[in-house]
Enzyme design. Sequence first.
Site, PDB file in Angstrom:
ATOM      1  N   ARG A 154      -9.832 -11.949   1.056  1.00 35.50           N
ATOM      2  CA  ARG A 154     -10.674 -12.980   0.436  1.00 35.50           C
ATOM      3  C   ARG A 154      -9.967 -14.335   0.414  1.00 35.50           C
ATOM      4  O   ARG A 154     -10.626 -15.382   0.428  1.00 35.50           O
ATOM      5  CB  ARG A 154     -11.076 -12.543  -0.970  1.00 35.50           C
ATOM      6  CG  ARG A 154      -9.936 -12.416  -1.953  1.00 35.50           C
ATOM      7  CD  ARG A 154     -10.305 -11.585  -3.172  1.00 35.50           C
ATOM      8  NE  ARG A 154     -10.466 -10.170  -2.838  1.00 35.50           N
ATOM      9  CZ  ARG A 154     -10.815  -9.231  -3.707  1.00 35.50           C
ATOM     10  NH1 ARG A 154     -11.056  -9.549  -4.961  1.00 35.50           N
ATOM     11  NH2 ARG A 154     -10.928  -7.978  -3.332  1.00 35.50           N
ATOM     12  N   LYS A 208       0.850  -1.189   0.000  1.00 32.45           N
ATOM     13  CA  LYS A 208       0.000   0.000   0.000  1.00 32.45           C
ATOM     14  C   LYS A 208       0.891   1.246   0.000  1.00 32.45           C
ATOM     15  O   LYS A 208       1.673   1.440   0.925  1.00 32.45           O
ATOM     16  CB  LYS A 208      -0.896   0.008   1.244  1.00 32.45           C
ATOM     17  CG  LYS A 208      -1.892  -1.132   1.283  1.00 32.45           C
ATOM     18  CD  LYS A 208      -2.698  -1.117   2.576  1.00 32.45           C
ATOM     19  CE  LYS A 208      -3.607  -2.324   2.688  1.00 32.45           C
ATOM     20  NZ  LYS A 208      -4.707  -2.346   1.726  1.00 32.45           N
TER      21      LYS A 208
END
Length: 587
Positions: free
Chosen positions: A443, A366
């Site tokens: 996920r 990030k």
Amino acid sequence: MAVTLITSFASSSSSRFHYRSFSSSSSPFSSSFVRFRLPPRLRLALAVTPLYCSSGARAMAHTLAHATLGLTQANSTDHPKISFAAKEMDVTEWKGDILAVGVTEKDMAKDANSMFENPILKKLDAHLGGLLADVSSEEDFSGKPGQSTVLRLPGLGSKRVGLIGLGKSASSPSAFQSLGEAVAAAAKASQASSVAVVLASSESVSNESKLSSASAIASGTVLGLFEDSRYKSESKKPCLNSVDIIGFGTGPELEKKLKYAEDVSYGVIFGRELVNSPANVLTPAVLAEEASKLASMYSDVMTANILNEEQCKELKMGSYLAVAAASANPPHFIHLVYKPSSGPVKTKLALVGKGLTFDSGGYNIKTGPGCLIELMKFDMGGSAAVLGAAKAIGQIKPPGVEVHFIVAACENMISGTGMRPGDVITASNGKTIEVNNTDAEGRLTLADALVYACNQGVDKIVDLATLTGACIVALGSSMAGIYTPNDNLAKEVIAASERSGEKLWRMPLEESYWEMMKSGVADMVNTGGRAGGSITAALFLKQFVSEKVEWMHIDMAGPVWNEKKKAATGFGVATLVEWVQNNSSSS
């Protein structure tokens, strides 16, 4: 057995390496250090080489890192217990610190003589010699939402009178919860120990909604009083210990509802504390420890099974373990089970929460403004909602329902042992995944957690995750998106959210978008790009849920955090508890 660890501390001017040696029989916290300088090439080689090579050494490295990083420990806190009572009485005779009156804009209307027209305000003002009307005019108080004023006026049994604005009307649970929060704020500011809450127009609340309205006031008061000062050097303890709710009726049914509101609120507070805790304190091991404490606290109805890395390997959880592989903090798979102490079970439910205690993004790190890496401690907000619900359910003990609380806890970090973009990993149901973005990691952990949940023989699953920025773009910061192929489950959970006051919005589970998730080398990729990102994430999760099980995914990336307060919201706990309660025999 002797163990040697080398840790580096690099700066622009020099690199020092600490050599630590201790035996298995001695404490690692009392070991000695030898400091020495290394040549630049050797410094670089050691800096990029993974220094742990076994699960035992890895666990020991975790122990040391957790014990030393920042030397931070949370201060112990005792949450104040508030005694709630429902009463019917003349408010002018109530004795205590603050009489808090919820008023709408209509309630503040005055006649030609600048006197209140509302009967309760008129009666109060008569005892106060007209001062309440005068002061409210001087302070330009009109009853708008967010407005409040607390006045110290002689003439009543209460030391102070507070007027709290409700806007044009108050009918929803969230409006009454806001009233409770405003009451808590007034109590904190005045250091009040006893408060009464009354509506200027109590007849505006229907008999059917009095229970839920009083409950929402109680919930708002508990949550409004909460302040997370565990990581502050100084803190002020609130004095409030007694709240009387006047004009909403009396009796055992209302008293039970107020107790229920308290239990849920302390579950929300637990969830907030988990999310607020920094990643150097709340590691996967500590999250698992907190879960185990819940099982011990409610041992009559709850059990815990914490799976370590080796046990997860035996269950072939390759998707989850790939995310955890780069971190020095080993993964912990959490499974709590609530079973009523007596009576038959009619429904089995599973609550699955994403448990990334920190998310760096991995090799797709990030970066840049808006990436929120400094807030990635909240990437375990789904697990906080699940464990907060577990705490409340352990306290409430709903009959006839079995609940499984499941969290695949880990960190998403960067190291030579971590997963790379382009890797192909295999989930526990045998499906293969090409990792095209290591920052779509939640996920991957949920995939194995959902397979595990289905294997428990449950009828329905709700998973919660701070999964996508796309959902924040679509719905903002106060609403979560829900995805499910099952209309009945959607109705159940939306009804629960309406009672809890938490905002959900059903999103499309558009099957044609699955085209974006196809891989040339595996069964699927883990992200389909920016367009419809929250939808494709939900479609990915659907691949790991049995068709025999009703399933819903809640993307709570927006409402997990209150940017204004710079603190966690505890979102999801209240809705989950309502949903479980509605699936129990008591509904």
